[in-house]
Write a protein that holds these residues in place. Structure first.
Motif, PDB file in Angstrom:
ATOM      1  N   GLY A 152       0.814  -1.203   0.000  1.00 39.46           N
ATOM      2  CA  GLY A 152       0.000   0.000   0.000  1.00 39.46           C
ATOM      3  C   GLY A 152       0.848   1.253   0.000  1.00 39.46           C
ATOM      4  N   VAL A 153       0.175   2.394  -0.165  1.00 45.82           N
ATOM      5  CA  VAL A 153       0.880   3.679  -0.202  1.00 45.82           C
ATOM      6  C   VAL A 153       1.534   3.944   1.143  1.00 45.82           C
ATOM      7  N   ASP A 154       2.815   4.231   1.111  1.00 40.50           N
ATOM      8  CA  ASP A 154       3.566   4.465   2.340  1.00 40.50           C
ATOM      9  C   ASP A 154       4.582   5.576   2.082  1.00 40.50           C
ATOM     10  N   PRO A 155       4.601   6.609   2.921  1.00 37.19           N
ATOM     11  CA  PRO A 155       5.530   7.714   2.682  1.00 37.19           C
ATOM     12  C   PRO A 155       6.992   7.293   2.757  1.00 37.19           C
ATOM     13  N   GLY A 156       7.293   6.322   3.620  1.00 41.65           N
ATOM     14  CA  GLY A 156       8.665   5.827   3.709  1.00 41.65           C
ATOM     15  C   GLY A 156       9.088   5.124   2.432  1.00 41.65           C
ATOM     16  N   ASP A 157       8.192   4.313   1.871  1.00 43.90           N
ATOM     17  CA  ASP A 157       8.492   3.637   0.609  1.00 43.90           C
ATOM     18  C   ASP A 157       8.689   4.641  -0.517  1.00 43.90           C
ATOM     19  N   LEU A 158       7.853   5.679  -0.541  1.00 43.68           N
ATOM     20  CA  LEU A 158       7.981   6.691  -1.583  1.00 43.68           C
ATOM     21  C   LEU A 158       9.330   7.394  -1.474  1.00 43.68           C
ATOM     22  N   ALA A 159       9.756   7.686  -0.258  1.00 43.10           N
ATOM     23  CA  ALA A 159      11.053   8.340  -0.057  1.00 43.10           C
ATOM     24  C   ALA A 159      12.191   7.438  -0.524  1.00 43.10           C
ATOM     25  N   GLN A 160      12.100   6.140  -0.215  1.00 42.10           N
ATOM     26  CA  GLN A 160      13.120   5.193  -0.659  1.00 42.10           C
ATOM     27  C   GLN A 160      13.141   5.076  -2.176  1.00 42.10           C
ATOM     28  N   LEU A 161      11.957   5.105  -2.783  1.00 43.28           N
ATOM     29  CA  LEU A 161      11.886   5.036  -4.241  1.00 43.28           C
ATOM     30  C   LEU A 161      12.514   6.264  -4.885  1.00 43.28           C
TER      31      LEU A 161
ATOM     32  N   LYS B 162      14.989   7.975  -3.724  1.00 46.22           N
ATOM     33  CA  LYS B 162      16.434   7.784  -3.635  1.00 46.22           C
ATOM     34  C   LYS B 162      16.920   6.785  -4.676  1.00 46.22           C
ATOM     35  N   ARG B 163      16.186   5.680  -4.810  1.00 51.61           N
ATOM     36  CA  ARG B 163      16.596   4.657  -5.775  1.00 51.61           C
ATOM     37  C   ARG B 163      16.535   5.201  -7.195  1.00 51.61           C
ATOM     38  N   LEU B 164      15.502   5.939  -7.507  1.00 51.10           N
ATOM     39  CA  LEU B 164      15.371   6.527  -8.835  1.00 51.10           C
ATOM     40  C   LEU B 164      16.561   7.432  -9.144  1.00 51.10           C
ATOM     41  N   GLN B 165      16.914   8.278  -8.204  1.00 50.37           N
ATOM     42  CA  GLN B 165      18.011   9.205  -8.423  1.00 50.37           C
ATOM     43  C   GLN B 165      19.347   8.467  -8.554  1.00 50.37           C
ATOM     44  N   GLN B 166      19.510   7.386  -7.786  1.00 49.73           N
ATOM     45  CA  GLN B 166      20.736   6.588  -7.873  1.00 49.73           C
ATOM     46  C   GLN B 166      20.865   5.929  -9.235  1.00 49.73           C
ATOM     47  N   ILE B 167      19.753   5.354  -9.738  1.00 47.42           N
ATOM     48  CA  ILE B 167      19.787   4.690 -11.035  1.00 47.42           C
ATOM     49  C   ILE B 167      20.042   5.702 -12.143  1.00 47.42           C
ATOM     50  N   CYS B 168      19.383   6.837 -12.041  1.00 46.46           N
ATOM     51  CA  CYS B 168      19.552   7.898 -13.035  1.00 46.46           C
ATOM     52  C   CYS B 168      21.012   8.353 -13.088  1.00 46.46           C
ATOM     53  N   ALA B 169      21.624   8.516 -11.920  1.00 45.87           N
ATOM     54  CA  ALA B 169      23.016   8.959 -11.865  1.00 45.87           C
ATOM     55  C   ALA B 169      23.967   7.869 -12.336  1.00 45.87           C
ATOM     56  N   ARG B 170      23.678   6.633 -11.960  1.00 47.71           N
ATOM     57  CA  ARG B 170      24.562   5.522 -12.322  1.00 47.71           C
ATOM     58  C   ARG B 170      24.647   5.345 -13.832  1.00 47.71           C
ATOM     59  N   TYR B 171      23.501   5.415 -14.509  1.00 53.73           N
ATOM     60  CA  TYR B 171      23.471   5.182 -15.954  1.00 53.73           C
ATOM     61  C   TYR B 171      23.546   6.481 -16.754  1.00 53.73           C
ATOM     62  N   ASP B 172      23.532   7.611 -16.054  1.00 56.99           N
ATOM     63  CA  ASP B 172      23.566   8.914 -16.719  1.00 56.99           C
ATOM     64  C   ASP B 172      22.529   8.959 -17.833  1.00 56.99           C
TER      65      ASP B 172
ATOM     66  N   GLY C  56       1.572   0.022  -8.375  1.00 54.20           N
ATOM     67  CA  GLY C  56       2.913   0.431  -8.772  1.00 54.20           C
ATOM     68  C   GLY C  56       2.882   1.577  -9.760  1.00 54.20           C
ATOM     69  N   GLY C  57       1.821   1.632 -10.576  1.00 52.61           N
ATOM     70  CA  GLY C  57       1.675   2.733 -11.517  1.00 52.61           C
ATOM     71  C   GLY C  57       1.387   4.051 -10.837  1.00 52.61           C
ATOM     72  N   LEU C  58       0.686   4.014  -9.690  1.00 51.86           N
ATOM     73  CA  LEU C  58       0.459   5.248  -8.933  1.00 51.86           C
ATOM     74  C   LEU C  58       1.778   5.781  -8.388  1.00 51.86           C
ATOM     75  N   TYR C  59       2.606   4.876  -7.885  1.00 48.20           N
ATOM     76  CA  TYR C  59       3.939   5.293  -7.449  1.00 48.20           C
ATOM     77  C   TYR C  59       4.710   5.898  -8.619  1.00 48.20           C
ATOM     78  N   ALA C  60       4.616   5.258  -9.796  1.00 48.37           N
ATOM     79  CA  ALA C  60       5.344   5.741 -10.969  1.00 48.37           C
ATOM     80  C   ALA C  60       4.914   7.155 -11.332  1.00 48.37           C
ATOM     81  N   ARG C  61       3.610   7.400 -11.338  1.00 48.92           N
ATOM     82  CA  ARG C  61       3.114   8.730 -11.704  1.00 48.92           C
ATOM     83  C   ARG C  61       3.571   9.786 -10.692  1.00 48.92           C
ATOM     84  N   GLU C  62       3.534   9.458  -9.402  1.00 49.57           N
ATOM     85  CA  GLU C  62       3.950  10.424  -8.394  1.00 49.57           C
ATOM     86  C   GLU C  62       5.453  10.664  -8.433  1.00 49.57           C
ATOM     87  N   LEU C  63       6.240   9.609  -8.697  1.00 50.15           N
ATOM     88  CA  LEU C  63       7.687   9.788  -8.829  1.00 50.15           C
ATOM     89  C   LEU C  63       8.007  10.729  -9.982  1.00 50.15           C
TER      90      LEU C  63
END
Length: 260
Positions: free
Chosen positions: A108-117, A119-129, A140-147
Motif C-alpha cells: 500500500g501507499v507508504d511515505p517511507g516507501d515513496l522516499a526510498q523510491l 532515492k533509488r530513482l536518483q541513484q539509477i539515473c546517476a549511475r546510468y547517466d 505500482g503505476g500510482l507510485y510511478a506517476r507520483e515519482l
C-alpha cells in the motif's frame, strides 16, 4: 466523474487498536456509487494463477530493441518483484535493462516507501547517466506517476498497467481489501497527491475491458490525465504475464521518445 484527488494526510486515532481499525476500514459502507468490474470478471482473475504452468509450453518472440532503455519495474498491490520477473526477463531479452524497485512486497501507499523510491530513482539515473522509464503495474503505476511528478528530469516515460488513477479511488473490486491491509482509506492515504493529474512527462496507460480488479475507465483515464491509452485483452493479473501485454510493453518501449 470526480477527480481522484487525495486529501490532506490524516493520522489514525492512537486510542484505536490497529486490528480494530483495519476491520472497521474493511467494513466501511461505500460512500459513493462506483464503477466496478463484474463478479464474472473478478472470478476470471483466478485463471491467472495457473499461468506459470503454461509458460514452459510457449515462447514469446522478442525482437532486439530499437531504443534500449533503463526500466524501473514497480509491482502491484500485495505483490513483490518476483511476480514481475517473467515480464522483466523479456525486457532483458530485448536488450532493455530492467531494475527492481528494491522494496520487497507492495502493501500500500507508504511515505517511507515513496522516499526510498525517490532515492533509488536518483541513484539509477546517476549511475546510468540516463533518463529512466517507469513501468508500474496497478498500485505500482500510482507510485510511478507520483515519482515522475517529483523528479521529471529523471524520467523518459511513464507506463502504467491497470492503474486506477482516474475517477473514484473506489472504482475497483479491491478497495476493502486494500483498506484492511494498508490500514488507511483509499481516499485518505498518508501522502498528499492528485492521482489524476498527469505527470509532466510522456505518460501512457494500458487498460483492459477484461480487468476483473480495476474499472477499465479508471485505468484508461481521460484526455489530459495521460498522453495515450491502449486497450489490451487481458485480465488484471495478465498485465504482468500475458504474451499480449509483454508484446505491447516492448512495442511501447520501442516508440520514438516524444518531442519535448
Amino acid at each position: 466523474m470526480p477527480r481522484a484527488k487525495l486529501p490532506t494526510v490524516t493520522l489514525p486515532d492512537p486510542r484505536e487498536h490497529p486490528l480494530a481499525r483495519r476491520i472497521r476500514l474493511a467494513a466501511q459502507p461505500d460512500p459513493e456509487p462506483a464503477r466496478r468490474p463484474s463478479f464474472r470478471r473478478a472470478i476470471a482473475e483466478l485463471g491467472g494463477i495457473a499461468d506459470p504452468l503454461r509458460r514452459p509450453f510457449r515462447r514469446i518472440a522478442v525482437e532486439r530493441a530499437k531504443n534500449p532503455a533503463i526500466v524501473l519495474v514497480l509491482p502491484g498491490f500485495a505483490t513483490r518483484p518476483a511476480k514481475m520477473r517473467y515480464l522483466a526477463q523479456h525486457l532483458e531479452r530485448a536488450g532493455h535493462t530492467a531494475k527492481q524497485w528494491g522494496l520487497g512486497w507492495n502493501w500500500g501507499v507508504d511515505p517511507g516507501d515513496l522516499a526510498q523510491l525517490e532515492k533509488r530513482l536518483q541513484q539509477i539515473c546517476a549511475r546510468y547517466d540516463s533518463k529512466i522509464v517507469l513501468l508500474g503495474w496497478s498500485l505500482g503505476g500510482l507510485y510511478a506517476r507520483e515519482l515522475a511528478k517529483r523528479h521529471p528530469d529523471c524520467i523518459a516515460k511513464v507506463i502504467t498497467m491497470g492503474t486506477p488513477f482516474s475517477g473514484s479511488p473506489r472504482d475497483n473490486n479491491v478497495w476493502r481489501v486494500y483498506q484492511f491491509i494498508a490500514g488507511h482509506r483509499v481516499d485518505l492515504p498518508p501522502i498528499e497527491a492528485d492521482l489524476a493529474a498527469k505527470p509532466p512527462v510522456e505518460t501512457v496507460a494500458f487498460w483492459s475491458p477484461m480487468d476483473g480488479a480495476i474499472a477499465p475507465r479508471s485505468a484508461a483515464g481521460r484526455p489530459g490525465e495521460r498522453d495515450r491509452a491502449h486497450a489490451l485483452r487481458c485480465t488484471h493479473i495478465g498485465f504482468a504475464q500475458s504474451p499480449e501485454a509483454i508484446r505491447a510493453i516492448l512495442a511501447e518501449l520501442d516508440r520514438a521518445p516524444a518531442a519535448d
